[in-house]
Motif scaffolding. Structure first.
Motif, PDB file in Angstrom:
ATOM      1  N   LEU A 163      83.218  11.723  43.530  1.00 51.57           N
ATOM      2  CA  LEU A 163      83.753  13.026  43.942  1.00 51.57           C
ATOM      3  C   LEU A 163      83.967  13.078  45.452  1.00 51.57           C
ATOM      4  N   PHE A 164      83.007  12.552  46.196  1.00 59.25           N
ATOM      5  CA  PHE A 164      83.114  12.540  47.653  1.00 59.25           C
ATOM      6  C   PHE A 164      84.307  11.690  48.089  1.00 59.25           C
ATOM      7  N   ARG A 165      84.473  10.521  47.450  1.00 56.59           N
ATOM      8  CA  ARG A 165      85.601   9.654  47.769  1.00 56.59           C
ATOM      9  C   ARG A 165      86.920  10.365  47.498  1.00 56.59           C
ATOM     10  N   GLU A 166      86.993  11.067  46.366  1.00 54.32           N
ATOM     11  CA  GLU A 166      88.210  11.802  46.027  1.00 54.32           C
ATOM     12  C   GLU A 166      88.495  12.905  47.051  1.00 54.32           C
ATOM     13  N   GLU A 167      87.444  13.571  47.530  1.00 47.59           N
ATOM     14  CA  GLU A 167      87.626  14.602  48.562  1.00 47.59           C
ATOM     15  C   GLU A 167      88.172  13.991  49.846  1.00 47.59           C
ATOM     16  N   LEU A 168      87.633  12.838  50.230  1.00 54.17           N
ATOM     17  CA  LEU A 168      88.101  12.175  51.448  1.00 54.17           C
ATOM     18  C   LEU A 168      89.555  11.739  51.324  1.00 54.17           C
ATOM     19  N   VAL A 169      89.909  11.182  50.172  1.00 51.79           N
ATOM     20  CA  VAL A 169      91.295  10.747  49.961  1.00 51.79           C
ATOM     21  C   VAL A 169      92.226  11.949  49.974  1.00 51.79           C
ATOM     22  N   ALA A 170      91.792  13.056  49.360  1.00 48.19           N
ATOM     23  CA  ALA A 170      92.619  14.264  49.349  1.00 48.19           C
ATOM     24  C   ALA A 170      92.803  14.816  50.765  1.00 48.19           C
ATOM     25  N   LYS A 171      91.761  14.710  51.571  1.00 47.50           N
ATOM     26  CA  LYS A 171      91.819  15.265  52.926  1.00 47.50           C
ATOM     27  C   LYS A 171      92.592  14.356  53.887  1.00 47.50           C
ATOM     28  N   TYR A 172      92.362  13.034  53.801  1.00 47.00           N
ATOM     29  CA  TYR A 172      92.916  12.117  54.791  1.00 47.00           C
ATOM     30  C   TYR A 172      94.017  11.205  54.259  1.00 47.00           C
ATOM     31  N   GLY A 173      94.176  11.126  52.961  1.00 47.41           N
ATOM     32  CA  GLY A 173      95.163  10.229  52.383  1.00 47.41           C
ATOM     33  C   GLY A 173      94.544   8.899  52.020  1.00 47.41           C
ATOM     34  N   SER A 174      95.200   8.189  51.105  1.00 52.48           N
ATOM     35  CA  SER A 174      94.615   6.944  50.594  1.00 52.48           C
ATOM     36  C   SER A 174      94.720   5.788  51.581  1.00 52.48           C
ATOM     37  N   GLY A 177      90.231   1.725  55.805  1.00 57.46           N
ATOM     38  CA  GLY A 177      90.410   0.304  55.584  1.00 57.46           C
ATOM     39  C   GLY A 177      89.542  -0.156  54.427  1.00 57.46           C
ATOM     40  N   SER A 178      89.711  -1.406  54.063  1.00 56.52           N
ATOM     41  CA  SER A 178      88.907  -1.947  52.972  1.00 56.52           C
ATOM     42  C   SER A 178      87.510  -2.305  53.475  1.00 56.52           C
ATOM     43  N   VAL A 179      86.604  -2.429  52.557  1.00 61.87           N
ATOM     44  CA  VAL A 179      85.245  -2.830  52.907  1.00 61.87           C
ATOM     45  C   VAL A 179      85.262  -4.230  53.492  1.00 61.87           C
ATOM     46  N   GLN A 180      86.108  -5.081  52.952  1.00 65.72           N
ATOM     47  CA  GLN A 180      86.200  -6.450  53.469  1.00 65.72           C
ATOM     48  C   GLN A 180      86.620  -6.450  54.937  1.00 65.72           C
ATOM     49  N   ASN A 181      87.560  -5.583  55.301  1.00 67.71           N
ATOM     50  CA  ASN A 181      87.974  -5.493  56.701  1.00 67.71           C
ATOM     51  C   ASN A 181      86.828  -5.039  57.593  1.00 67.71           C
ATOM     52  N   MET A 182      86.033  -4.087  57.114  1.00 63.01           N
ATOM     53  CA  MET A 182      84.892  -3.608  57.898  1.00 63.01           C
ATOM     54  C   MET A 182      83.865  -4.713  58.093  1.00 63.01           C
TER      55      MET A 182
END
Length: 86
Positions: free
Chosen positions: A50-61, A65-70
């Motif tokens: 749910l939190f991930r969906e909220e972030l994507v809705a707020k900031y866009g998909s 970055g990807s976890v691998q990039n981090m």
């Protein structure tokens, strides 16, 4: 009795009676608050989704970055730190 318990008791005994009563009332309030129950992994994952969906809705998909990039960035920074110290 642990060191911290002895320290707390020492500080409380130095207080006047009125302040000791306030501290006691505060402790009673703290101990009357129910402890948060543990959640299952499925509940936690549901909340995370749910939190991930909220972030994507707020900031866009494409905002994150990807976890691998981090991980790669952190490795590169750490390697630079190590190489710079030699």
């Amino acid at each position: 009795m642990s060191t911290i318990e002895r320290e707390i008791l020492n500080y409380v005994t130095k207080l006047d009676t009125n302040m000791q009563k306030q501290v006691l009332e505060y402790v009673r309030e703290l101990t009357s608050i129910p402890l948060k129950t543990q959640i299952t992994l499925a509940e936690w994952l549901g909340q995370a989704e749910l939190f991930r969906e909220e972030l994507v809705a707020k900031y866009g998909s494409d905002h994150f970055g990807s976890v691998q990039n981090m991980v790669d960035d952190v490795r590169e920074e750490r390697l630079n730190d190590l190489m710079g110290r030699r």
